[in-house]
Design a protein around this motif. Structure first.
Motif, PDB file in Angstrom:
ATOM      1  N   ARG A   1      11.874 113.712  15.820  1.00  0.00           N
ATOM      2  CA  ARG A   1      10.914 114.801  15.635  1.00  0.00           C
ATOM      3  C   ARG A   1      11.087 115.904  16.683  1.00  0.00           C
ATOM      4  O   ARG A   1      10.577 117.016  16.504  1.00  0.00           O
ATOM      5  N   GLU A   2      11.821 115.630  17.737  1.00  0.00           N
ATOM      6  CA  GLU A   2      12.180 116.707  18.660  1.00  0.00           C
ATOM      7  C   GLU A   2      13.179 117.658  18.006  1.00  0.00           C
ATOM      8  O   GLU A   2      13.243 118.841  18.349  1.00  0.00           O
ATOM      9  N   ILE A   3      13.973 117.126  17.068  1.00  0.00           N
ATOM     10  CA  ILE A   3      14.965 117.944  16.360  1.00  0.00           C
ATOM     11  C   ILE A   3      14.339 118.603  15.130  1.00  0.00           C
ATOM     12  O   ILE A   3      14.541 119.793  14.877  1.00  0.00           O
ATOM     13  N   GLU A   4      13.597 117.815  14.357  1.00  0.00           N
ATOM     14  CA  GLU A   4      12.910 118.313  13.155  1.00  0.00           C
ATOM     15  C   GLU A   4      11.438 117.920  13.274  1.00  0.00           C
ATOM     16  O   GLU A   4      11.024 116.848  12.830  1.00  0.00           O
ATOM     17  N   PRO A   5      10.607 118.774  13.891  1.00  0.00           N
ATOM     18  CA  PRO A   5       9.226 118.400  14.209  1.00  0.00           C
ATOM     19  C   PRO A   5       8.356 118.056  13.013  1.00  0.00           C
ATOM     20  O   PRO A   5       7.342 117.354  13.168  1.00  0.00           O
ATOM     21  N   HIS A   6       8.709 118.532  11.822  1.00  0.00           N
ATOM     22  CA  HIS A   6       7.861 118.328  10.649  1.00  0.00           C
ATOM     23  C   HIS A   6       8.351 117.190   9.754  1.00  0.00           C
ATOM     24  O   HIS A   6       7.737 116.920   8.723  1.00  0.00           O
ATOM     25  N   ALA A   7       9.448 116.541  10.149  1.00  0.00           N
ATOM     26  CA  ALA A   7       9.992 115.448   9.334  1.00  0.00           C
ATOM     27  C   ALA A   7       9.198 114.171   9.560  1.00  0.00           C
ATOM     28  O   ALA A   7       8.741 113.887  10.668  1.00  0.00           O
ATOM     29  N   ALA A   8       9.047 113.382   8.481  1.00  0.00           N
ATOM     30  CA  ALA A   8       8.363 112.097   8.561  1.00  0.00           C
ATOM     31  C   ALA A   8       9.379 110.980   8.425  1.00  0.00           C
ATOM     32  O   ALA A   8      10.447 111.160   7.845  1.00  0.00           O
ATOM     33  N   GLY A   9       9.038 109.811   8.945  1.00  0.00           N
ATOM     34  CA  GLY A   9       9.937 108.677   8.788  1.00  0.00           C
ATOM     35  C   GLY A   9       9.794 107.702   9.930  1.00  0.00           C
ATOM     36  O   GLY A   9       9.046 107.922  10.892  1.00  0.00           O
ATOM     37  N   LEU A  10      10.527 106.596   9.824  1.00  0.00           N
ATOM     38  CA  LEU A  10      10.491 105.542  10.831  1.00  0.00           C
ATOM     39  C   LEU A  10      11.640 105.643  11.814  1.00  0.00           C
ATOM     40  O   LEU A  10      11.505 105.280  12.981  1.00  0.00           O
ATOM     41  N   ALA A  11      12.783 106.107  11.332  1.00  0.00           N
ATOM     42  CA  ALA A  11      13.978 106.242  12.171  1.00  0.00           C
ATOM     43  C   ALA A  11      14.926 107.192  11.469  1.00  0.00           C
ATOM     44  O   ALA A  11      14.759 107.519  10.289  1.00  0.00           O
ATOM     45  N   ALA A  12      15.936 107.657  12.194  1.00  0.00           N
ATOM     46  CA  ALA A  12      16.901 108.592  11.611  1.00  0.00           C
ATOM     47  C   ALA A  12      18.250 108.426  12.287  1.00  0.00           C
ATOM     48  O   ALA A  12      18.342 107.896  13.401  1.00  0.00           O
ATOM     49  N   VAL A  13      19.280 108.869  11.589  1.00  0.00           N
ATOM     50  CA  VAL A  13      20.612 108.992  12.169  1.00  0.00           C
ATOM     51  C   VAL A  13      20.948 110.477  12.234  1.00  0.00           C
ATOM     52  O   VAL A  13      20.805 111.197  11.242  1.00  0.00           O
ATOM     53  N   GLN A  14      21.365 110.916  13.404  1.00  0.00           N
ATOM     54  CA  GLN A  14      21.814 112.301  13.558  1.00  0.00           C
ATOM     55  C   GLN A  14      23.324 112.353  13.360  1.00  0.00           C
ATOM     56  O   GLN A  14      24.067 111.556  13.937  1.00  0.00           O
ATOM     57  N   VAL A  15      23.760 113.275  12.499  1.00  0.00           N
ATOM     58  CA  VAL A  15      25.187 113.474  12.215  1.00  0.00           C
ATOM     59  C   VAL A  15      25.554 114.865  12.744  1.00  0.00           C
ATOM     60  O   VAL A  15      25.419 115.866  12.029  1.00  0.00           O
ATOM     61  N   PRO A  16      26.011 114.960  13.975  1.00  0.00           N
ATOM     62  CA  PRO A  16      26.187 116.283  14.592  1.00  0.00           C
ATOM     63  C   PRO A  16      27.334 117.099  14.030  1.00  0.00           C
ATOM     64  O   PRO A  16      27.356 118.319  14.199  1.00  0.00           O
ATOM     65  N   GLU A  17      28.306 116.475  13.343  1.00  0.00           N
ATOM     66  CA  GLU A  17      29.477 117.212  12.849  1.00  0.00           C
ATOM     67  C   GLU A  17      29.198 117.973  11.561  1.00  0.00           C
ATOM     68  O   GLU A  17      30.003 118.806  11.154  1.00  0.00           O
ATOM     69  N   GLU A  18      28.078 117.679  10.892  1.00  0.00           N
ATOM     70  CA  GLU A  18      27.822 118.322   9.605  1.00  0.00           C
ATOM     71  C   GLU A  18      27.250 119.722   9.801  1.00  0.00           C
ATOM     72  O   GLU A  18      26.727 120.061  10.856  1.00  0.00           O
ATOM     73  N   GLY A  19      27.369 120.515   8.742  1.00  0.00           N
ATOM     74  CA  GLY A  19      26.909 121.885   8.859  1.00  0.00           C
ATOM     75  C   GLY A  19      26.784 122.564   7.511  1.00  0.00           C
ATOM     76  O   GLY A  19      26.700 121.915   6.466  1.00  0.00           O
ATOM     77  N   ILE A  20      26.798 123.881   7.537  1.00  0.00           N
ATOM     78  CA  ILE A  20      26.647 124.689   6.336  1.00  0.00           C
ATOM     79  C   ILE A  20      27.724 125.766   6.333  1.00  0.00           C
ATOM     80  O   ILE A  20      28.265 126.133   7.377  1.00  0.00           O
ATOM     81  N   VAL A  21      28.045 126.268   5.134  1.00  0.00           N
ATOM     82  CA  VAL A  21      29.181 127.175   5.007  1.00  0.00           C
ATOM     83  C   VAL A  21      28.995 128.083   3.801  1.00  0.00           C
ATOM     84  O   VAL A  21      28.247 127.754   2.858  1.00  0.00           O
ATOM     85  N   ASP A  22      29.676 129.187   3.811  1.00  0.00           N
ATOM     86  CA  ASP A  22      29.713 130.115   2.679  1.00  0.00           C
ATOM     87  C   ASP A  22      30.929 129.762   1.819  1.00  0.00           C
ATOM     88  O   ASP A  22      32.046 130.206   2.092  1.00  0.00           O
TER      89      ASP A  22
END
Length: 404
Positions: free
Chosen positions: A125-146
Motif C-alpha cells: 500500500r506504500e506503492i499503491e495506497p488504494h489497493a486492497a488485498g492480503l499480499a502482493a508481488v512487485q514486478v519491477p521490470e514491467e511497464g507500459i509502451v506506445d
C-alpha cells in the motif's frame, strides 16, 4: 532467398527484422490485408510490457517473454518510442490466491525475472495506497509502451532495409509447386495481386488458421476470437491507480482477469473481460460477421470449452452487459472505485487457438513444413515478446530454408 511473410503485425515485422539481420541479402515481402500495418492485436491491447511472471518455466512463452521485454525496451530506447518501466503489483485478495501468489513468484524467479519482491499489505500500500488485498508481488521490470509507435518504428526500419510491405493484400490462396533457384516456389494470390517466393511464413494473427488452410494445412486447431472490453477511469478517479494493479490469475483460464493499467499517453484503463467476439475483428458487442460467427459456432471445440467453463463463461457475459458487475470485479482490487468513476473504454480481440476437445493452447504454437512455417498461436505476451519471437521464428526459418 525470397521470403513471403503474411501478416504485418508486431510478430510479422519482428520476424522480418530478424530475417534481415540473419540474411541481409534476402528478399522479403510482407503481405498485410489492412491499409496499414499493426491494426489489430498489435495495437488493440493493454499497452503493457509483460515480463514473464505467469508462464510455466521452460515453456516457449516463458523463455521468449523474459528475453522479449528486454529486447523491446532496448528497441524503444534506440528508436525513441515512448515507454516507461513503472513496475506492476499482482495482488492476492483471498488466502487461496496467496498460495497461488507464492507459486507465481517461484515461477518468475525460475524464469529469470529480476528484482521480484514479496510484499505484505502495509508494504504494497506504500506503492499503491488504494489497493486492497492480503499480499502482493512487485514486478519491477514491467511497464507500459506506445505500441503504435513500435509498429511505426518497425515499419520505417524495414522499408529502409528494402523490405516490401504490401498493404490491402488479403491472402486468398497459396500454392506451392513451381520451381525457383531454391527449389519449389510459392504463389500467393491476394487482393493486391499475386506474389511469389521460396519460403512462406504465416504470422497472420486472427486469421492464421485460415492462411494455413489456404496453404494446404488441415485446421486441427482453430482460432476462436475473444473480445476484451475496457472501461476508463474518469480524470477525477485516476489518482486511485498509480501504475499497474493485477489480480492473481485463475490457473484454469489463460486470461489474466480485470486489472488496472496506467496508459503511456495518460489515463487509466480498467479491464478486460473475455467474451466470444462475433467477428474476428469485432471490437463492439454488435459487430457481427456471419462467416466468422458461423466458423466459431460450428466448431465442436467451442462447445466443449463452454461446457467445461459454463459458470465462468456466463459470468463474463453478464459482466459484459452490466457496468455494476464490472465495477464490482474492479472493487476487489480498488474498493474505493464507484460506477460513477467509470466511462466506456476501448476493446481488443484475442486470437485464441483452441483444440477440438475445447482445450485452449496456452503456449506459442508453430507448425513447420517444407518451405513454410505457420505461427498458429501467439497470444499475450506476443506484443511484448515480438522481437524475441521474431528471432526464434527466423532461426527456424533459416534452418528450414536451407533444405528447401
Amino acid at each position: 532467398m525470397n521470403y513471403i511473410l503474411v501478416g504485418g503485425g508486431l510478430v510479422g515485422m519482428g520476424t522480418a527484422l530478424a530475417l534481415k539481420r540473419l540474411q541481409p541479402d534476402a528478399r522479403i515481402q510482407i503481405l498485410e490485408k489492412e491499409p496499414r500495418v499493426g491494426q489489430h492485436q498489435s495495437t488493440h491491447n493493454s499497452g503493457v510490457l509483460h515480463a514473464g511472471l505467469y508462464y510455466k518455466p521452460g515453456s516457449l512463452k516463458a523463455r521468449l517473454a523474459v528475453d522479449g521485454i528486454r529486447r523491446m525496451v532496448a528497441f524503444c530506447e534506440e528508436h525513441g518510442v515512448k515507454h516507461e518501466i513503472c513496475g506492476k503489483l499482482v495482488v492476492a485478495t483471498t488466502p487461496e490466491e496467496v498460495a497461488r501468489l507464492h507459486t507465481l513468484i517461484e515461477r518468475g524467479t525460475q524464469n529469470g525475472l529480476r528484482g521480484l519482491r514479496w510484499l505484505e499489505r502495509e508494504a504494497f500500500r506504500e506503492i499503491e495506497p488504494h489497493a486492497a488485498g492480503l499480499a502482493a508481488v512487485q514486478v519491477p521490470e514491467e511497464g507500459i509502451v506506445d505500441y503504435h509507435g513500435v509498429c511505426a518504428a518497425m515499419e520505417k526500419t524495414l522499408r529502409a532495409q528494402g523490405v516490401l510491405i504490401a498493404t490491402g493484400a488479403r491472402v486468398k490462396k497459396s500454392v506451392r509447386g513451381g520451381t525457383s533457384g531454391a527449389g519449389q516456389s510459392w504463389r500467393v494470390e491476394t487482393t493486391a495481386g499475386d506474389f511469389t517466393g521460396d519460403f512462406l511464413i504465416n504470422c497472420a494473427g486472427l486469421h492464421c488458421d485460415r492462411v494455413a488452410e489456404s496453404a494446404g494445412e488441415k485446421r486441427e486447431a482453430r482460432i476462436v476470437p475473444f473480445r476484451g472490453e475496457y472501461y476508463k477511469l474518469k480524470p477525477s478517479a485516476q489518482s486511485l491507480v498509480r501504475h499497474l494493479i493485477y489480480p492473481v490469475p485463475d490457473p484454469a483460464f489463460p486470461f489474466l482477469g480485470v486489472h488496472f493499467t496506467r496508459m503511456i499517453e495518460g489515463g487509466v484503463e480498467a479491464g478486460p473481460n473475455a467474451v466470444l467476439a462475433y467477428a474476428r475483428e469485432g471490437y463492439t458487442k454488435w459487430q457481427i460477421r456471419p462467416g466468422d460467427l458461423f466458423d466459431a459456432l460450428s466448431y465442436g471445440g467451442l462447445w466443449a470449452f463452454m461446457k467445461k467453463h459454463r459458470a465462468m463463461a456466463w459470468e463474463e457475459v453478464r459482466r459484459s452487459f452490466s457496468k455494476k458487475l464490472f465495477c464490482q470485479s474492479l472493487q476487489t482490487l480498488v474498493p474505493e472505485l464507484t460506477e460513477a468513476d467509470l466511462e466506456p473504454g476501448g476493446a481488443g480481440v484475442r486470437a485464441q487457438a483452441m483444440l477440438p476437445d475445447g482445450t485452449l493452447i496456452q503456449d506459442f504454437h508453430l507448425v513447420e513444413r517444407a518451405g513454410a512455417l505457420h505461427v498458429l498461436n501467439a497470444p499475450s505476451p506476443a506484443a511484448t515478446a515480438s522481437l524475441a519471437i521474431g528471432e526464434y521464428v527466423a532461426a527456424r526459418v533459416v534452418g528450414g530454408a536451407a533444405s528447401v
